[in-house]
Design an enzyme around this catalytic site. Sequence first.
Site, short mmCIF file in Angstrom:
data_model
loop_
_atom_site.label_atom_id
_atom_site.label_comp_id
_atom_site.label_asym_id
_atom_site.label_seq_id
_atom_site.Cartn_x
_atom_site.Cartn_y
_atom_site.Cartn_z
N ASP A 8 65.45 73.91 1.87
CA ASP A 8 65.99 74.67 0.51
C ASP A 8 65.60 75.96 0.29
O ASP A 8 64.61 76.25 0.98
CB ASP A 8 65.55 73.59 -0.79
CG ASP A 8 65.94 74.22 -1.99
OD1 ASP A 8 67.02 74.46 -2.24
OD2 ASP A 8 65.13 74.26 -2.81
N LEU A 9 66.23 76.62 -0.37
CA LEU A 9 66.08 78.28 -0.36
C LEU A 9 65.15 78.60 -1.95
O LEU A 9 63.96 78.85 -1.65
CB LEU A 9 67.24 78.97 -0.56
CG LEU A 9 67.14 80.47 -0.68
CD1 LEU A 9 66.32 81.06 0.74
CD2 LEU A 9 68.58 81.06 -0.89
N ASP A 10 65.78 78.41 -2.89
CA ASP A 10 65.33 78.58 -4.32
C ASP A 10 63.94 77.61 -4.45
O ASP A 10 64.02 76.43 -4.57
CB ASP A 10 66.32 78.39 -5.38
CG ASP A 10 67.38 79.49 -5.18
OD1 ASP A 10 67.15 80.61 -5.65
OD2 ASP A 10 68.47 78.76 -4.57
N THR A 16 63.33 82.19 -7.00
CA THR A 16 64.35 82.90 -7.57
C THR A 16 64.54 82.31 -9.09
O THR A 16 65.16 82.79 -9.96
CB THR A 16 65.60 82.47 -6.82
OG1 THR A 16 65.55 81.39 -6.51
CG2 THR A 16 65.65 83.32 -5.70
N LYS A 44 66.46 73.29 -12.21
CA LYS A 44 66.19 73.71 -10.43
C LYS A 44 66.82 72.61 -9.67
O LYS A 44 66.99 71.34 -9.80
CB LYS A 44 64.61 73.17 -10.34
CG LYS A 44 63.77 74.54 -10.62
CD LYS A 44 62.33 74.10 -10.68
CE LYS A 44 61.41 75.55 -11.13
NZ LYS A 44 60.15 75.42 -11.15
N GLY A 45 67.41 73.08 -8.55
CA GLY A 45 68.27 72.36 -7.75
C GLY A 45 69.61 71.83 -8.16
O GLY A 45 70.31 71.36 -7.36
N ARG A 48 75.46 75.80 -10.16
CA ARG A 48 75.78 76.81 -11.11
C ARG A 48 76.35 76.16 -12.35
O ARG A 48 76.03 76.12 -13.56
CB ARG A 48 76.52 77.82 -10.73
CG ARG A 48 76.37 78.99 -11.59
CD ARG A 48 77.30 80.10 -11.23
NE ARG A 48 76.81 80.65 -9.76
CZ ARG A 48 77.66 81.42 -8.87
NH1 ARG A 48 78.72 82.00 -9.22
NH2 ARG A 48 76.90 81.64 -7.70
N SER A 113 71.01 74.89 0.85
CA SER A 113 70.85 75.13 -0.40
C SER A 113 72.17 75.14 -1.22
O SER A 113 73.29 75.49 -0.66
CB SER A 113 70.52 76.68 -0.52
OG SER A 113 70.40 77.09 -1.76
N ALA A 114 72.03 74.89 -2.55
CA ALA A 114 73.27 74.80 -3.41
C ALA A 114 73.58 76.09 -3.86
O ALA A 114 74.70 76.26 -4.20
CB ALA A 114 72.58 73.86 -4.75
N LYS A 144 73.62 68.07 -4.36
CA LYS A 144 72.35 67.14 -4.29
C LYS A 144 72.49 66.34 -5.46
O LYS A 144 72.56 67.12 -6.69
CB LYS A 144 71.00 68.08 -4.26
CG LYS A 144 70.96 68.98 -2.76
CD LYS A 144 70.07 69.85 -3.04
CE LYS A 144 69.94 71.08 -1.93
NZ LYS A 144 69.03 71.85 -1.70
N GLU A 168 61.88 70.84 0.39
CA GLU A 168 62.47 70.74 -0.93
C GLU A 168 61.73 70.78 -2.21
O GLU A 168 60.43 70.01 -1.95
CB GLU A 168 63.24 69.57 -1.08
CG GLU A 168 64.90 69.55 -1.09
CD GLU A 168 65.34 70.53 -2.24
OE1 GLU A 168 64.85 70.75 -3.10
OE2 GLU A 168 66.79 70.75 -1.85
N ASP A 169 61.87 71.54 -3.20
CA ASP A 169 60.95 71.59 -4.33
C ASP A 169 61.50 70.82 -5.58
O ASP A 169 60.93 70.81 -6.59
CB ASP A 169 60.89 73.19 -4.72
CG ASP A 169 62.38 73.87 -5.40
OD1 ASP A 169 63.22 73.49 -4.97
OD2 ASP A 169 61.98 74.54 -6.53
C1 G6P Z 1 69.81 76.19 -6.50
C2 G6P Z 1 68.83 76.70 -7.72
C3 G6P Z 1 69.51 76.27 -8.95
C4 G6P Z 1 70.90 77.11 -9.00
C5 G6P Z 1 71.67 76.68 -7.63
C6 G6P Z 1 73.04 77.49 -7.72
O1 G6P Z 1 69.84 74.79 -6.15
O2 G6P Z 1 67.66 75.82 -7.45
O3 G6P Z 1 68.76 76.84 -9.97
O4 G6P Z 1 71.59 76.88 -10.21
O5 G6P Z 1 70.87 77.04 -6.45
O6 G6P Z 1 72.71 79.00 -7.40
P1 G6P Z 1 73.87 80.09 -7.42
O7 G6P Z 1 73.04 81.29 -7.02
O8 G6P Z 1 75.03 79.48 -6.89
O9 G6P Z 1 74.01 80.12 -8.92
MG MG Z 2 65.19 74.44 -4.88
#
Ligand code: G6P
Ligand code: MG
Length: 218
Positions: A8-10, A16, A44-45, A48, A113-114, A144, A168-169
Site C-alpha cells: 500500500d502507499l499511504d 500522506t 485511512k485506506g 476519495r 493503492s486506492a 478495499k 498495509e496500514d
Molecule cells: C489512500 C488513502 C486514503 C485516500 C485514498 C484515495 O487509500 O489512505 O486516505 O482517500 O488513498 O486517495 P486520492 O489521492 O485518490 O484522493
Molecule cells: Mg494506507
Amino acid sequence: MIKACLFDLDGVVVDTAKYHFIAWRSLAEELGFEFTQEDNERLKGVSRMKSLDILLEIGGLEFSDDEKLAMAEKKNTLYVSYIERMTPEEILPGVPEFLQELRNKGIKIALGSASKNSPMILDRIQLSGMFDVVIDGNSIKEAKPNPEVFLKGAERLGISPENCVVFEDAVAGIEAARNAKMYCIGIGEPETLGMADLVIKGFDGFTVEKLKKAIETS
Ligand code: G6P
Ligand code: MG
C-alpha cells in the site's frame, strides 16, 4: 515461498495522512464544522468519494452528486499542492533498504493503492523505478476491502496470490489482502491491525529473513 511483495502507499511507504487531513479539514472549515485528527483516522485506506461521504456525515450535511464531485475536486487540488512538494526525505524509515533487498533477492514488487495520486507521489519521492507494477485508484473498480487491487497486482506480475505478501496500514486494506488469500503484514499497532498475520511498527530493521521466519512460524 515468497515471490512478490505488494505495498500500500499511504501510511506504508509515505505518511500522506497529514496532507489528506489538512485538505479535508480545510473543506470542513469552509462548510462550517470541525474535523479532527481522530475523524481523519476513519479515512485511512478509504477512497476519495467515500472519504467525502464520511466527512459530510460527520458534519451532518447532504449534497447532490454534482456538488460532491466539485468538493472532492477542490479537496484534491489542495492535497496535490502539498504532495507536489514532497521529497524522497519523506519516505518512511527502512523502506528504501527493504525494497532494495527485495530487488537483490529477485522478489517482485508491486504497489496496490486506492490513491489516484499514486504515480505523482512515487515520482516525487523518486521510487517509481522500484516498482515492477503499479495498481492504483485509476486502475481499479472496487475499493478495499475488495481484493481487486492486490489480485490485479499479482496477475500483472504473473505470480499466484499464495506467493504474495501484502504490507498495509489500514483495516480495509488488511481485509482486502485476506480476501485475496495473501499473507498480510500490518504496519502500525497490533490493537488496531489484529487481523493481520503479523504486525510491525515499520520497516526500520525489517528484513526478508525476518519475513520468511514469520511466515514459517505462522
Ligand atoms: C489512500 C488513502 C486514503 C485516500 C485514498 C484515495 O487509500 O489512505 O486516505 O482517500 O488513498 O486517495 P486520492 O489521492 O485518490 O484522493
Ligand atoms: Mg494506507
